[in-house]
Design a protein around this motif. Sequence first.
Motif, PDB file in Angstrom:
ATOM      1  N   GLY A   1       9.095   3.380 -29.136  1.00 44.11           N
ATOM      2  CA  GLY A   1       8.956   2.341 -28.127  1.00 44.11           C
ATOM      3  C   GLY A   1      10.268   1.922 -27.505  1.00 44.11           C
ATOM      4  N   GLY A   2      10.361   0.648 -27.167  1.00 48.19           N
ATOM      5  CA  GLY A   2      11.588   0.113 -26.618  1.00 48.19           C
ATOM      6  C   GLY A   2      11.595   0.041 -25.104  1.00 48.19           C
ATOM      7  N   LEU A   3      12.611  -0.642 -24.580  1.00 52.13           N
ATOM      8  CA  LEU A   3      12.704  -0.896 -23.145  1.00 52.13           C
ATOM      9  C   LEU A   3      12.983   0.364 -22.311  1.00 52.13           C
ATOM     10  N   PRO A   4      13.956   1.239 -22.696  1.00 58.20           N
ATOM     11  CA  PRO A   4      14.286   2.369 -21.823  1.00 58.20           C
ATOM     12  C   PRO A   4      13.107   3.315 -21.541  1.00 58.20           C
ATOM     13  N   PRO A   5      12.401   3.840 -22.555  1.00 61.47           N
ATOM     14  CA  PRO A   5      11.281   4.725 -22.225  1.00 61.47           C
ATOM     15  C   PRO A   5      10.161   4.003 -21.498  1.00 61.47           C
ATOM     16  N   SER A   6       9.995   2.710 -21.752  1.00 62.74           N
ATOM     17  CA  SER A   6       8.969   1.956 -21.033  1.00 62.74           C
ATOM     18  C   SER A   6       9.282   1.915 -19.544  1.00 62.74           C
ATOM     19  N   ALA A   7      10.533   1.603 -19.214  1.00 60.94           N
ATOM     20  CA  ALA A   7      10.935   1.576 -17.812  1.00 60.94           C
ATOM     21  C   ALA A   7      10.850   2.969 -17.191  1.00 60.94           C
ATOM     22  N   GLN A   8      11.245   3.975 -17.958  1.00 62.77           N
ATOM     23  CA  GLN A   8      11.197   5.342 -17.443  1.00 62.77           C
ATOM     24  C   GLN A   8       9.770   5.776 -17.146  1.00 62.77           C
ATOM     25  N   SER A   9       8.827   5.356 -17.971  1.00 62.58           N
ATOM     26  CA  SER A   9       7.438   5.757 -17.742  1.00 62.58           C
ATOM     27  C   SER A   9       6.911   5.195 -16.432  1.00 62.58           C
ATOM     28  N   GLY A  10       7.372   4.001 -16.043  1.00 69.36           N
ATOM     29  CA  GLY A  10       6.977   3.453 -14.750  1.00 69.36           C
ATOM     30  C   GLY A  10       7.468   4.307 -13.603  1.00 69.36           C
ATOM     31  N   LYS A  11       8.701   4.778 -13.718  1.00 69.02           N
ATOM     32  CA  LYS A  11       9.255   5.677 -12.700  1.00 69.02           C
ATOM     33  C   LYS A  11       8.465   6.980 -12.650  1.00 69.02           C
ATOM     34  N   TRP A  12       8.158   7.509 -13.831  1.00 67.66           N
ATOM     35  CA  TRP A  12       7.404   8.761 -13.890  1.00 67.66           C
ATOM     36  C   TRP A  12       6.015   8.629 -13.268  1.00 67.66           C
ATOM     37  N   ALA A  13       5.357   7.492 -13.481  1.00 67.75           N
ATOM     38  CA  ALA A  13       4.011   7.303 -12.932  1.00 67.75           C
ATOM     39  C   ALA A  13       4.030   7.416 -11.409  1.00 67.75           C
ATOM     40  N   ILE A  14       5.010   6.783 -10.780  1.00 72.53           N
ATOM     41  CA  ILE A  14       5.081   6.842  -9.323  1.00 72.53           C
ATOM     42  C   ILE A  14       5.523   8.224  -8.855  1.00 72.53           C
ATOM     43  N   GLN A  15       6.379   8.892  -9.623  1.00 76.62           N
ATOM     44  CA  GLN A  15       6.710  10.283  -9.297  1.00 76.62           C
ATOM     45  C   GLN A  15       5.448  11.133  -9.232  1.00 76.62           C
ATOM     46  N   LYS A  16       4.562  10.926 -10.206  1.00 75.55           N
ATOM     47  CA  LYS A  16       3.335  11.709 -10.252  1.00 75.55           C
ATOM     48  C   LYS A  16       2.430  11.401  -9.055  1.00 75.55           C
ATOM     49  N   LEU A  17       2.313  10.137  -8.695  1.00 73.93           N
ATOM     50  CA  LEU A  17       1.486   9.782  -7.540  1.00 73.93           C
ATOM     51  C   LEU A  17       2.055  10.376  -6.253  1.00 73.93           C
ATOM     52  N   VAL A  18       3.366  10.249  -6.091  1.00 76.53           N
ATOM     53  CA  VAL A  18       4.024  10.786  -4.900  1.00 76.53           C
ATOM     54  C   VAL A  18       3.833  12.303  -4.830  1.00 76.53           C
ATOM     55  N   ASN A  19       3.939  12.964  -5.965  1.00 73.65           N
ATOM     56  CA  ASN A  19       3.747  14.423  -5.998  1.00 73.65           C
ATOM     57  C   ASN A  19       2.320  14.798  -5.622  1.00 73.65           C
ATOM     58  N   GLN A  20       1.348  14.040  -6.112  1.00 73.67           N
ATOM     59  CA  GLN A  20      -0.054  14.312  -5.761  1.00 73.67           C
ATOM     60  C   GLN A  20      -0.286  14.199  -4.259  1.00 73.67           C
ATOM     61  N   GLU A  21       0.423  13.277  -3.642  1.00 72.38           N
ATOM     62  CA  GLU A  21       0.247  13.054  -2.202  1.00 72.38           C
ATOM     63  C   GLU A  21       1.248  13.851  -1.375  1.00 72.38           C
ATOM     64  N   GLN A  22       2.005  14.728  -2.050  1.00 76.28           N
ATOM     65  CA  GLN A  22       2.940  15.649  -1.405  1.00 76.28           C
ATOM     66  C   GLN A  22       3.963  14.915  -0.540  1.00 76.28           C
ATOM     67  N   LYS A  23       4.532  13.874  -1.127  1.00 73.75           N
ATOM     68  CA  LYS A  23       5.577  13.107  -0.446  1.00 73.75           C
ATOM     69  C   LYS A  23       6.874  13.250  -1.239  1.00 73.75           C
ATOM     70  N   ASP A  24       7.963  12.848  -0.635  1.00 74.45           N
ATOM     71  CA  ASP A  24       9.258  12.851  -1.318  1.00 74.45           C
ATOM     72  C   ASP A  24       9.429  11.548  -2.085  1.00 74.45           C
ATOM     73  N   PHE A  25       9.895  11.653  -3.322  1.00 70.56           N
ATOM     74  CA  PHE A  25      10.101  10.478  -4.161  1.00 70.56           C
ATOM     75  C   PHE A  25      11.407   9.789  -3.787  1.00 70.56           C
ATOM     76  N   VAL A  26      11.363   8.458  -3.667  1.00 72.09           N
ATOM     77  CA  VAL A  26      12.513   7.658  -3.250  1.00 72.09           C
ATOM     78  C   VAL A  26      12.926   6.750  -4.401  1.00 72.09           C
ATOM     79  N   VAL A  27      14.222   6.675  -4.688  1.00 71.58           N
ATOM     80  CA  VAL A  27      14.693   5.804  -5.766  1.00 71.58           C
ATOM     81  C   VAL A  27      15.491   4.614  -5.258  1.00 71.58           C
ATOM     82  N   MET A  28      16.097   4.711  -4.078  1.00 71.63           N
ATOM     83  CA  MET A  28      16.949   3.624  -3.580  1.00 71.63           C
ATOM     84  C   MET A  28      16.267   2.899  -2.422  1.00 71.63           C
TER      85      MET A  28
END
Length: 499
Positions: A472-499
């Motif tokens: 558990g812990g804070l870092p993997p929890s935060a990372q999983s949120g980023k990964w979830a949106i990466q997956k959605l963006v990939n499904q919709e064939q868009k470019d992932f934005v971080v900034m």
Amino acid sequence: MRDTDHNKEILIIGGGIAGLSTGIYAQKNGYQATILEMHDKPGGQLTAWVRNGYRFDYCLHWLVGTDHGTFNDIWWETGALDEDTIVINHDTRVKIKDEVHGDFYIYNDLDQWEAYLIDMAPEDQTAIEKMCQMMRDSDRLDQFEDAPGLRGISDYFQQVVSAGTFLLTLFRYGKKTTQELVDHLGFKNEKLLNFFHTFFGGQDFSAMGFLMMLGWAHAKNAGYLQGGSFEMAQRIERKFQGLGGKFLFNHRVIEILVENDRAIGVKLADGTVLKADYVISACDGHTALYEMLKAQYLPAQIKQAYDTWPLFSPLVMIGFGINDQIISECHSMSYIRKESRMIGRTPVREYSIWNRSMYDEVFAPAGKTTLLMQFESPWELWEHMEGTEYLDEKEAIRKAAIALLEEQYPGISNKIETIDIATPKTTVRYTGVYKGAYEGFLPSKDVLNGLPMELEGLENFMMVGQWLFPGGGLPPSAQSGKWAIQKLVNQEQKDFVVM
């Protein structure tokens, strides 16, 4: 909620670190995110509260990624770190006082700790040097930036290259316990073996967890953020709302609505129905799977995890507000008694006391001190405790905790202005965490691999948070949120934005 002229909407269940991260990356990538939080403040277990001017912090002692690496990127992207954030790297991690074996220090500087250990156990010099070098090398192993399923061969190749010599350690000890690591290195000194076993040998604690935890600290990549949990949660919430995200507090979700094997929204405790294009669970994993989804779409892998994987033992935390400026031997003290002592109904042989006022002024008024005492207490003891029985147990804990504190700080009882007790029931009431297991599944040699974010057969739904990752812990929890949106963006064939 739905607006056909607006960007696709995401309902996020839970406003802890995973939910906040998910919401931030959702907003950055053109979605409209709404976080539904059952409590009245953000952060989940990343929290603190004030009693009579004293702040009691439940979570943040150190944070992986305060200096470099993938987690560091996430902290800057989510606002956990900004230009005004002060990172404190302690010289000493903890001082241990053992009634039988004497004092023992764990230093964050591995050069200092190595010299200290060799002086204590010269017969183990070779083993000590090997162990400390493994720890130094472990900082080279960074986390993957992209979500599972979105990585290419080059990502894995880069991981191998960056890991360097630590890759051999990973192959050799990746599925070993800390006790097995210590045995394999051939330690002989009785005092040293005792401390390794007491602090890292129980419950099959992962050798990788042991090595990397101290490796991160040595590299100054696991510091403490001044202001603690509350300030960190507030920074991330401001980032989310500044991006246009919506936060609905005191909104408890009781059901995830599904039509034709597709998540379409949620039902709240007051009967309100909210609909959206996607639903992401960032709350307690067991609650989402077994209650909100009624154990449907439950794969064997996840069922086996909740049935058999060991959990972190819940904690009791007693906060003391002291009307005096207390200087402790070390900001973090752990005590090991020869015999267990009853604190309420819990037999306690090991407990810790933190003096956080020694390094952060937010915890107590000027000239005063906040001390935190903490010990493990099994969930089975608390599960059915209610009413007068519960209040009586808290009173028994209060009396016993004062007596313990008086042993370490003679005369301090007369200076106590405030006492606040948080039990496993407190943790469950405010965060919903399953069985009070504050960091989810305990990492061991047999429990290292994560659980899937998506459920086979259910579309437009994902899970994020610490229940996906043993340890558990804070870092993997935060990372999983980023990964979830990466997956959605990939499904919709868009470019992932971080900034």
